[in-house]
Design a protein around this motif. Structure first.
Motif, PDB file in Angstrom:
ATOM      1  N   CYS A 185       0.839  -1.215   0.000  1.00 20.50           N
ATOM      2  CA  CYS A 185       0.000   0.000   0.000  1.00 20.50           C
ATOM      3  C   CYS A 185       0.862   1.249   0.000  1.00 20.50           C
ATOM      4  O   CYS A 185       0.550   2.233  -0.685  1.00 20.50           O
ATOM      5  CB  CYS A 185      -0.943   0.001   1.189  1.00 20.50           C
ATOM      6  SG  CYS A 185      -2.227  -1.254   1.068  1.00 20.50           S
ATOM      7  N   LEU A 188       2.223   1.752  -3.487  1.00 23.80           N
ATOM      8  CA  LEU A 188       1.188   2.271  -4.378  1.00 23.80           C
ATOM      9  C   LEU A 188       0.916   3.751  -4.108  1.00 23.80           C
ATOM     10  O   LEU A 188       0.686   4.525  -5.035  1.00 23.80           O
ATOM     11  CB  LEU A 188      -0.084   1.445  -4.247  1.00 23.80           C
ATOM     12  CG  LEU A 188       0.001   0.050  -4.868  1.00 23.80           C
ATOM     13  CD1 LEU A 188      -1.160  -0.819  -4.410  1.00 23.80           C
ATOM     14  CD2 LEU A 188       0.046   0.123  -6.381  1.00 23.80           C
ATOM     15  N   ALA A 189       0.956   4.149  -2.847  1.00 17.67           N
ATOM     16  CA  ALA A 189       0.770   5.558  -2.508  1.00 17.67           C
ATOM     17  C   ALA A 189       1.924   6.393  -3.061  1.00 17.67           C
ATOM     18  O   ALA A 189       1.712   7.492  -3.594  1.00 17.67           O
ATOM     19  CB  ALA A 189       0.664   5.734  -0.992  1.00 17.67           C
ATOM     20  N   ALA A 198       1.420   6.738  -6.760  1.00 14.28           N
ATOM     21  CA  ALA A 198       0.405   7.752  -7.052  1.00 14.28           C
ATOM     22  C   ALA A 198       0.972   9.165  -6.921  1.00 14.28           C
ATOM     23  O   ALA A 198       0.536  10.081  -7.611  1.00 14.28           O
ATOM     24  CB  ALA A 198      -0.798   7.575  -6.127  1.00 14.28           C
ATOM     25  N   GLY A 222      -2.989   4.775 -13.287  1.00 22.48           N
ATOM     26  CA  GLY A 222      -4.074   4.820 -12.309  1.00 22.48           C
ATOM     27  C   GLY A 222      -3.894   3.844 -11.170  1.00 22.48           C
ATOM     28  O   GLY A 222      -4.644   2.868 -11.059  1.00 22.48           O
ATOM     29  N   PRO A 223      -2.886   4.054 -10.306  1.00 23.71           N
ATOM     30  CA  PRO A 223      -2.660   3.117  -9.201  1.00 23.71           C
ATOM     31  C   PRO A 223      -3.848   3.007  -8.252  1.00 23.71           C
ATOM     32  O   PRO A 223      -4.027   1.988  -7.584  1.00 23.71           O
ATOM     33  CB  PRO A 223      -1.427   3.676  -8.489  1.00 23.71           C
ATOM     34  CG  PRO A 223      -1.319   5.097  -8.918  1.00 23.71           C
ATOM     35  CD  PRO A 223      -1.955   5.173 -10.276  1.00 23.71           C
ATOM     36  N   GLN A 224      -4.699   4.034  -8.218  1.00 27.32           N
ATOM     37  CA  GLN A 224      -5.861   3.993  -7.346  1.00 27.32           C
ATOM     38  C   GLN A 224      -6.904   2.989  -7.838  1.00 27.32           C
ATOM     39  O   GLN A 224      -7.829   2.639  -7.109  1.00 27.32           O
ATOM     40  CB  GLN A 224      -6.489   5.397  -7.201  1.00 27.32           C
ATOM     41  CG  GLN A 224      -7.091   5.957  -8.472  1.00 27.32           C
ATOM     42  CD  GLN A 224      -6.059   6.544  -9.447  1.00 27.32           C
ATOM     43  OE1 GLN A 224      -4.857   6.523  -9.203  1.00 27.32           O
ATOM     44  NE2 GLN A 224      -6.561   7.047 -10.569  1.00 27.32           N
ATOM     45  N   GLY A 225      -6.762   2.483  -9.066  1.00 31.74           N
ATOM     46  CA  GLY A 225      -7.707   1.486  -9.587  1.00 31.74           C
ATOM     47  C   GLY A 225      -7.596   0.144  -8.901  1.00 31.74           C
ATOM     48  O   GLY A 225      -8.537  -0.653  -8.908  1.00 31.74           O
ATOM     49  N   TYR A 226      -6.439  -0.127  -8.281  1.00 34.87           N
ATOM     50  CA  TYR A 226      -6.268  -1.384  -7.553  1.00 34.87           C
ATOM     51  C   TYR A 226      -6.930  -1.302  -6.191  1.00 34.87           C
ATOM     52  O   TYR A 226      -6.711  -0.363  -5.443  1.00 34.87           O
ATOM     53  CB  TYR A 226      -4.779  -1.710  -7.386  1.00 34.87           C
ATOM     54  CG  TYR A 226      -4.529  -2.820  -6.396  1.00 34.87           C
ATOM     55  CD1 TYR A 226      -4.996  -4.110  -6.643  1.00 34.87           C
ATOM     56  CD2 TYR A 226      -3.861  -2.580  -5.206  1.00 34.87           C
ATOM     57  CE1 TYR A 226      -4.783  -5.121  -5.730  1.00 34.87           C
ATOM     58  CE2 TYR A 226      -3.641  -3.584  -4.290  1.00 34.87           C
ATOM     59  CZ  TYR A 226      -4.104  -4.852  -4.559  1.00 34.87           C
ATOM     60  OH  TYR A 226      -3.896  -5.856  -3.651  1.00 34.87           O
ATOM     61  N   GLN A 227      -7.758  -2.308  -5.886  1.00 35.23           N
ATOM     62  CA  GLN A 227      -8.429  -2.395  -4.590  1.00 35.23           C
ATOM     63  C   GLN A 227      -8.009  -3.684  -3.905  1.00 35.23           C
ATOM     64  O   GLN A 227      -8.326  -4.782  -4.380  1.00 35.23           O
ATOM     65  CB  GLN A 227      -9.944  -2.365  -4.777  1.00 35.23           C
ATOM     66  CG  GLN A 227     -10.434  -1.081  -5.427  1.00 35.23           C
ATOM     67  CD  GLN A 227     -11.901  -1.127  -5.772  1.00 35.23           C
ATOM     68  OE1 GLN A 227     -12.598  -2.097  -5.479  1.00 35.23           O
ATOM     69  NE2 GLN A 227     -12.381  -0.081  -6.410  1.00 35.23           N
ATOM     70  N   TYR A 241      -4.423  -8.574 -10.033  1.00 30.57           N
ATOM     71  CA  TYR A 241      -4.912  -7.374 -10.721  1.00 30.57           C
ATOM     72  C   TYR A 241      -4.104  -7.120 -11.994  1.00 30.57           C
ATOM     73  O   TYR A 241      -4.657  -6.888 -13.074  1.00 30.57           O
ATOM     74  CB  TYR A 241      -4.806  -6.195  -9.756  1.00 30.57           C
ATOM     75  CG  TYR A 241      -5.194  -4.851 -10.319  1.00 30.57           C
ATOM     76  CD1 TYR A 241      -6.523  -4.539 -10.585  1.00 30.57           C
ATOM     77  CD2 TYR A 241      -4.221  -3.881 -10.561  1.00 30.57           C
ATOM     78  CE1 TYR A 241      -6.880  -3.288 -11.086  1.00 30.57           C
ATOM     79  CE2 TYR A 241      -4.571  -2.636 -11.062  1.00 30.57           C
ATOM     80  CZ  TYR A 241      -5.898  -2.349 -11.317  1.00 30.57           C
ATOM     81  OH  TYR A 241      -6.251  -1.118 -11.816  1.00 30.57           O
TER      82      TYR A 241
END
Length: 199
Positions: A25, A28-29, A32, A78-83, A92
């Motif tokens: 996480c 990913l942050a 972003a 778009g790293p925020q697309g991963y949940q 993913y």
């Protein structure tokens, strides 16, 4: 007498996907926020299994590399697309690579077979190594004869050792359908290996 199917799959050297690190996480942050080093770390961590999956599906190194590149390009955009709640980052990325391959396949309207030729002459090998190479060639030839859904199921579950749930999510189907595809794929693959068929 040929070795059992699962021992053949084990000998290919495919590894289970690496478990996501506790800092995923955070990476990913950072991604972003525009940190290129975060992308490099995620690429080193995930690209191997995504590439092996794409190669097994496509049967073509260039197509597999394109699919992996596109998956990571989409992650960068778009790293925020991963949940995280919907599965692993590896799953993913594999899903994005799969979509890229399907798009390529639709555009070409045909499947490009894996090139069995070698760039250079192989080094002299013992009879045992030669026999092993022939068995592996036979396995890959048989895998390439499976339908796309069967090849995908056997790649995700048997080669990459993903869970049924994760494999079904990548394939975009239910666990029950995935299990059916996998059963049929294993049965067909065993029949092809027993018969010693080649494409």
């Amino acid at each position: 007498m040929q070795p059992p199917l699962m021992s053949w799959l084990t000998r290919l050297g495919f590894l289970a996907p690496a478990a996501a690190g506790s800092d995923e996480c955070a990476l990913l942050a950072r991604l972003a926020a525009g940190d290129a080093d975060a992308l490099a770390q995620l690429y080193r961590r995930e690209s191997g299994s995504v590439y092996r999956y794409a190669l097994a599906l496509a049967g073509d190194e260039a197509a597999a590399l394109d699919a992996v590149q596109e998956a990571f390009a989409q992650l960068l955009r778009g790293p925020q697309g991963y949940q995280a709640g919907r599965g692993s980052l590896g799953a993913y990325l594999a899903g994005m690579a799969r979509h890229q391959l399907l798009s390529q396949w639709r555009d070409q309207r045909r499947h490009v077979p894996l090139d069995d030729t070698l760039d250079s002459e192989p080094a002299p090998a013992s009879d045992e190594r030669l026999a092993q190479a022939q068995r592996e060639d036979g396995l890959w030839a048989a895998i390439r004869r499976l339908s796309w859904p069967q090849r995908e199921a056997i790649t995700l579950v048997d080669l990459q050792e993903r869970s049924y749930e994760e494999a079904a999510a990548i394939a975009g189907t239910s666990v029950d359908v995935l299990r059916t595809r996998l059963h049929r794929a294993r049965q067909r693959l065993a029949d092809l290996l027993d018969a010693g068929e080649r494409p």
